[in-house]
Motif scaffolding. Structure first.
Motif, mmCIF file in Angstrom:
data_model
loop_
_atom_site.group_PDB
_atom_site.id
_atom_site.type_symbol
_atom_site.label_atom_id
_atom_site.label_comp_id
_atom_site.label_asym_id
_atom_site.label_seq_id
_atom_site.Cartn_x
_atom_site.Cartn_y
_atom_site.Cartn_z
ATOM 1 N N GLU A 1 0.836 -1.195 0.000
ATOM 2 C CA GLU A 1 0.000 0.000 0.000
ATOM 3 C C GLU A 1 0.876 1.252 0.000
ATOM 4 O OE1 GLU A 1 -3.968 -1.719 2.201
ATOM 5 O OE2 GLU A 1 -2.320 -1.006 3.436
ATOM 6 N N THR A 2 1.667 1.393 -1.044
ATOM 7 C CA THR A 2 2.677 2.443 -1.097
ATOM 8 C C THR A 2 2.069 3.834 -1.028
ATOM 9 O OG1 THR A 2 3.974 0.958 -2.500
ATOM 10 C CG2 THR A 2 4.689 3.256 -2.382
ATOM 11 N N GLU A 3 0.997 4.078 -1.778
ATOM 12 C CA GLU A 3 0.389 5.404 -1.789
ATOM 13 C C GLU A 3 -0.146 5.783 -0.412
ATOM 14 O OE1 GLU A 3 -2.519 5.777 -4.803
ATOM 15 O OE2 GLU A 3 -1.137 5.394 -6.461
ATOM 16 N N ILE A 4 -0.732 4.807 0.272
ATOM 17 C CA ILE A 4 -1.273 5.072 1.606
ATOM 18 C C ILE A 4 -0.141 5.388 2.571
ATOM 19 C CG2 ILE A 4 -2.485 4.039 3.561
ATOM 20 C CD1 ILE A 4 -4.218 2.544 1.559
ATOM 21 N N VAL A 5 0.958 4.648 2.454
ATOM 22 C CA VAL A 5 2.119 4.909 3.311
ATOM 23 C C VAL A 5 2.638 6.322 3.078
ATOM 24 C CG1 VAL A 5 4.530 4.293 3.731
ATOM 25 C CG2 VAL A 5 2.806 2.494 3.544
ATOM 26 N N GLN A 6 2.725 6.729 1.829
ATOM 27 C CA GLN A 6 3.203 8.078 1.522
ATOM 28 C C GLN A 6 2.275 9.135 2.099
ATOM 29 O OE1 GLN A 6 3.454 7.917 -2.744
ATOM 30 N NE2 GLN A 6 5.495 7.014 -2.738
ATOM 31 N N GLU A 7 0.970 8.924 1.970
ATOM 32 C CA GLU A 7 -0.003 9.877 2.514
ATOM 33 C C GLU A 7 0.099 9.941 4.036
ATOM 34 O OE1 GLU A 7 -4.858 10.627 2.599
ATOM 35 O OE2 GLU A 7 -4.013 8.999 1.392
ATOM 36 N N ALA A 8 0.290 8.786 4.660
ATOM 37 C CA ALA A 8 0.395 8.741 6.113
ATOM 38 C C ALA A 8 1.646 9.461 6.609
ATOM 39 C CB ALA A 8 0.393 7.287 6.590
ATOM 40 N N ILE A 9 2.755 9.279 5.901
ATOM 41 C CA ILE A 9 3.993 9.959 6.284
ATOM 42 C C ILE A 9 3.806 11.471 6.210
ATOM 43 C CG2 ILE A 9 6.389 10.407 5.623
ATOM 44 C CD1 ILE A 9 6.591 7.469 4.804
ATOM 45 N N ARG A 10 3.150 11.936 5.145
ATOM 46 C CA ARG A 10 2.894 13.374 5.020
ATOM 47 C C ARG A 10 2.019 13.886 6.160
ATOM 48 N NH1 ARG A 10 2.636 12.041 -0.643
ATOM 49 N NH2 ARG A 10 0.385 11.766 -0.507
ATOM 50 N N GLY A 11 1.176 13.013 6.715
ATOM 51 C CA GLY A 11 0.313 13.399 7.829
ATOM 52 C C GLY A 11 0.990 13.291 9.181
ATOM 53 N N GLY A 12 2.243 12.827 9.205
ATOM 54 C CA GLY A 12 2.970 12.782 10.458
ATOM 55 C C GLY A 12 2.979 11.440 11.163
ATOM 56 N N VAL A 13 2.548 10.367 10.475
ATOM 57 C CA VAL A 13 2.654 9.031 11.069
ATOM 58 C C VAL A 13 4.133 8.700 11.242
ATOM 59 C CG1 VAL A 13 2.253 6.569 10.650
ATOM 60 C CG2 VAL A 13 0.453 8.233 10.175
ATOM 61 N N ILE A 14 4.509 8.225 12.433
ATOM 62 C CA ILE A 14 5.930 8.058 12.742
ATOM 63 C C ILE A 14 6.467 6.660 12.461
ATOM 64 C CG2 ILE A 14 5.852 9.861 14.500
ATOM 65 C CD1 ILE A 14 5.938 7.537 16.581
ATOM 66 N N ASP A 15 5.575 5.678 12.304
ATOM 67 C CA ASP A 15 6.069 4.322 12.087
ATOM 68 C C ASP A 15 4.951 3.469 11.520
ATOM 69 O OD1 ASP A 15 7.791 2.187 12.044
ATOM 70 O OD2 ASP A 15 8.480 2.461 14.100
#
Length: 241
Positions: A90-104
């Motif tokens: 789920e690469t796109e979701i991971v990228q979106e989550a990182i932009r939202g500040g998900v740390i891990d």
């Protein structure tokens, strides 16, 4: 160790997985589960009341995606940290989550050793930040690189899905199969469960077979017609001989 346990809110709609996450979390040193939310709105209510330090967040919730909840948490100015539980690929979701500040991230299927490693890494980072009044560039780099190593998906775990296979629909199909009793489900039954046609469901089911995540067996229905039934391998079941 920190002065008090790190309070954790688990956001997961599947009661079985939520309980697994709770047990794993409570095995980790320095963590305490303060609540389990089944929906995004329920999570928002928990956050207002308990103000946990850490949220373990599943991507797929009945009322919203996990990334939407991330945006709401950040939009309200909360400093809660978020670790997201996601499926491989789920690469796109991971990228979106990182932009939202998900740390891990913790990648499904969840393994206890990896789960505990993620929490231990987080706890150590929190301790280091708490004890460091000032930090050198080298210390910041070391702290950041440790976090980035833990959130970087392992190359072997990432599988690009082919054209015509939507990751969200694929996850729905897998969830339906995961919850189905033996002897598995037909394409028609799967289609009805996810609100799609039989042919669409069959395409996703055959894809899971092709990537060795499911197996199919032929049985005979009530009128004697052969039926192809599908079972996920990730549930501890093996392909019939």
């Amino acid at each position: 160790m920190t002065d008090r346990a790190i309070e954790v809110l688990i956001v997961e709609d599947d009661p079985r997985i939520a309980e697994i996450n709770r047990r794993f979390t409570e095995k980790a040193e320095g963590f305490s589960v303060v609540g389990i939310a089944r929906t995004g709105e329920e999570a928002v209510a928990w956050l207002e009341v308990m103000e946990p330090r850490l949220v373990l967040l599943d991507i797929y919730l009945p009322d919203m995606r996990g990334t939407e909840l991330v945006r709401r948490i950040r939009g309200e100015g909360r400093d809660t940290d978020i670790i997201m539980i996601t499926a491989a690929g789920e690469t796109e979701i991971v990228q979106e989550a990182i932009r939202g500040g998900v740390i891990d991230f913790i990648v499904k299927p969840i393994q206890m050793e990896r789960f505990l490693q993620t929490l231990e890494s987080y706890r150590r980072r929190m301790e280091r930040l708490k004890t460091s009044g000032t930090m050198t560039q080298q210390e910041i780099d070391r702290l950041w690189n440790r976090g980035m190593r833990s959130i970087s998906p392992r190359p072997a775990a990432i599988r690009e899905v082919p054209k015509g296979i939507d990751p969200l629909t694929l996850e729905k199909v897998k969830s339906v199969l995961r919850a189905s009793p033996p002897p598995g489900m037909t394409a028609e039954e799967t289609g009805k469960a996810i609100g799609a046609s039989r042919s669409t469901a069959r395409r996703y089911l055959e894809y899971l077979v092709s990537v060795d995540e499911a197996f199919a067996d032929v049985s005979y229905g009530s009128v004697g017609r052969p039926e192809r039934r599908y079972v996920l391998k990730s549930d501890g079941k093996s392909s019939p001989e």
